[in-house]
Design a protein around this motif. Structure first.
Motif, PDB file in Angstrom:
ATOM      1  N   SER A  27      85.700  34.003  58.837  1.00 22.69           N
ATOM      2  CA  SER A  27      86.748  32.999  58.682  1.00 22.69           C
ATOM      3  C   SER A  27      86.376  31.727  59.426  1.00 22.69           C
ATOM      4  O   SER A  27      85.443  31.716  60.247  1.00 22.69           O
ATOM      5  N   VAL A  28      87.105  30.666  59.155  1.00 16.74           N
ATOM      6  CA  VAL A  28      86.875  29.385  59.813  1.00 16.74           C
ATOM      7  C   VAL A  28      87.119  29.543  61.318  1.00 16.74           C
ATOM      8  O   VAL A  28      88.105  30.158  61.723  1.00 16.74           O
ATOM      9  N   PRO A  29      86.229  29.048  62.178  1.00 15.54           N
ATOM     10  CA  PRO A  29      86.401  29.237  63.618  1.00 15.54           C
ATOM     11  C   PRO A  29      87.636  28.547  64.168  1.00 15.54           C
ATOM     12  O   PRO A  29      88.121  27.553  63.607  1.00 15.54           O
ATOM     13  N   ASP A  30      88.155  29.083  65.256  1.00 14.58           N
ATOM     14  CA  ASP A  30      89.297  28.499  65.951  1.00 14.58           C
ATOM     15  C   ASP A  30      88.895  27.117  66.475  1.00 14.58           C
ATOM     16  O   ASP A  30      87.940  26.999  67.239  1.00 14.58           O
ATOM     17  N   PRO A  31      89.598  26.052  66.081  1.00 12.18           N
ATOM     18  CA  PRO A  31      89.208  24.712  66.538  1.00 12.18           C
ATOM     19  C   PRO A  31      89.321  24.534  68.047  1.00 12.18           C
ATOM     20  O   PRO A  31      88.675  23.646  68.610  1.00 12.18           O
TER      21      PRO A  31
ATOM     22  N   TYR B  82      84.218  21.391  56.721  1.00  9.92           N
ATOM     23  CA  TYR B  82      84.259  22.715  57.340  1.00  9.92           C
ATOM     24  C   TYR B  82      84.469  22.568  58.838  1.00  9.92           C
ATOM     25  O   TYR B  82      83.712  21.848  59.509  1.00  9.92           O
ATOM     26  N   ALA B  83      85.506  23.213  59.354  1.00 11.71           N
ATOM     27  CA  ALA B  83      85.785  23.249  60.797  1.00 11.71           C
ATOM     28  C   ALA B  83      85.807  21.856  61.412  1.00 11.71           C
ATOM     29  O   ALA B  83      85.224  21.620  62.470  1.00 11.71           O
ATOM     30  N   GLY B  84      86.460  20.926  60.737  1.00 11.39           N
ATOM     31  CA  GLY B  84      86.626  19.579  61.270  1.00 11.39           C
ATOM     32  C   GLY B  84      85.496  18.621  60.993  1.00 11.39           C
ATOM     33  O   GLY B  84      85.597  17.432  61.291  1.00 11.39           O
TER      34      GLY B  84
END
Length: 351
Positions: free
Chosen positions: A290-294, A243-245
């Protein structure tokens, strides 16, 4: 010991792949940002490791990093990648290229865009052999292509060699991609990136069955990347949830389905369609947000804004570390001990 290496996994003479603190970064106006953030991952010889998560979590970029194919301007900026004990990060481009397609291979998620539409299937298959088996004659390359096409269940292989990708069905194109991955005959690690996404349900089942048959026969290690936990349940020995990297949970597959420890994993399981639930009476659960902006990750837990169990002042203060909770289970969550028992909705409730 790397966190993803399970004591119960079928390791022979150490892992075939051992990643430590791998990081992939891209530039932005505010500096660089990580789309893969200090990931540890080990895969045993002959093991099927499922890598799951939503789109944008970094799964495919991690696979590209392993293959040495991170698209510019992205760069693998940190960590080590040991393949049979050799750090691939220190290899030259030519050395990396010799590994890729020979001992490490990938099956991409969309064969129509991966195959060259202007070249016949036979030319594309034998091109791999020309690169990795230069001493083979053209007749030997053609014969090898036919053998592998039949091995992956492509009927009328002679005829297919002279066809173009647009003349084949989606299922046959995906089988061609699998044949291309295996044609050199020495693949030890296969990375399958959403290999059934573009296929209908019946063909998906056939391709998954083919993957498992080939993996069992050839004793390959497989990293199976997907957002579909149902696929993982049928195929994998262990599961890493991304998740998110970050890796947020990893466990043997049955343990993860029985007792998920991370709220994100719980959400993924709750959103799975299940037998016995009527679509007309029951709505599938979803994970809000939603998945956060990396390029602008939250300061605390990456899942904080979407987590029903998050506590302000704790979960948003810092990103939790990946914590070992049993011999072969790891989780990245401050509150995993306090979560209520996980119980899926009764499958008969909507019948």
């Amino acid at each position: 010991m790397s966190p993803l290496r399970s004591a119960n996994a079928p390791i022979a003479q150490g892992p075939i792949l051992d990643l430590a603190q791998v990081e992939v970064r891209f530039p932005s106006a505010r500096g660089t940002f990580a789309v893969v953030d200090r990931v540890d991952l080990s895969v045993a010889h002959g093991e099927v490791l499922g890598l799951v998560g939503e789109s944008g979590c970094g799964k495919s970029m991690l696979a590209r990093s392993i293959m040495g194919l991170v698209p510019p301007p992205g760069v693998t900026t940190g960590g080590t990648m040991l393949f049979n004990g050799v750090d691939m990060v220190g290899l030259s481009k030519d050395e990396r290229r010799r590994l890729r397609g020979d001992r490490i291979a990938v099956v991409p998620q969309e064969p129509m865009t991966s195959l060259n539409p202007t070249l016949r299937i036979g030319d594309q298959l034998t091109e791999v052999l020309r690169a990795h088996r230069p001493t083979m004659s053209s007749d030997e390359r053609r014969a090898r292509a036919l053998v592998v096409m039949e091995q992956v269940g492509i009927q009328f292989a002679e005829q297919r060699l002279s066809q173009y990708p647009h003349e084949l069905s989606g299922g046959i194109r995906q089988r061609v991609m699998i044949a291309m991955a295996l044609i050199c005959g020495g693949v030890e690690l296969l990375i399958a990136d959403e290999p059934t996404t573009a296929l209908d349900v019946t063909i998906q089942a056939q391709i998954l069955e083919l993957f498992m048959q080939l993996q069992s026969e050839q004793k390959m290690a497989v990293i199976l990347i997907t957002h579909d936990l149902a696929v993982i349940a049928q195929t994998a020995h262990r599961v890493a949830v991304m998740y998110a990297g970050n890796i947020v949970e990893l466990a043997p597959v049955l343990d993860l389905f029985d007792v998920p420890r991370h709220p994100y994993t719980r959400g993924l399981l709750e959103s799975m369609p299940r037998r016995g639930i009527s679509a007309s009476k029951t709505h599938l659960a979803t994970i809000s947000g939603s998945v956060p902006d990396p390029s602008n990750p939250p300061a605390g837990c990456r899942f904080f804004d979407r987590c029903q169990f998050a506590v302000k002042g704790t979960c948003d203060a810092e990103n939790p570390a990946l914590e070992q909770i049993t011999e072969d289970r790891w989780v990245r969550c401050f509150r995993w001990r306090e979560l209520p028992e996980f119980v899926l909705a009764d499958a008969g409730a909507g019948s």
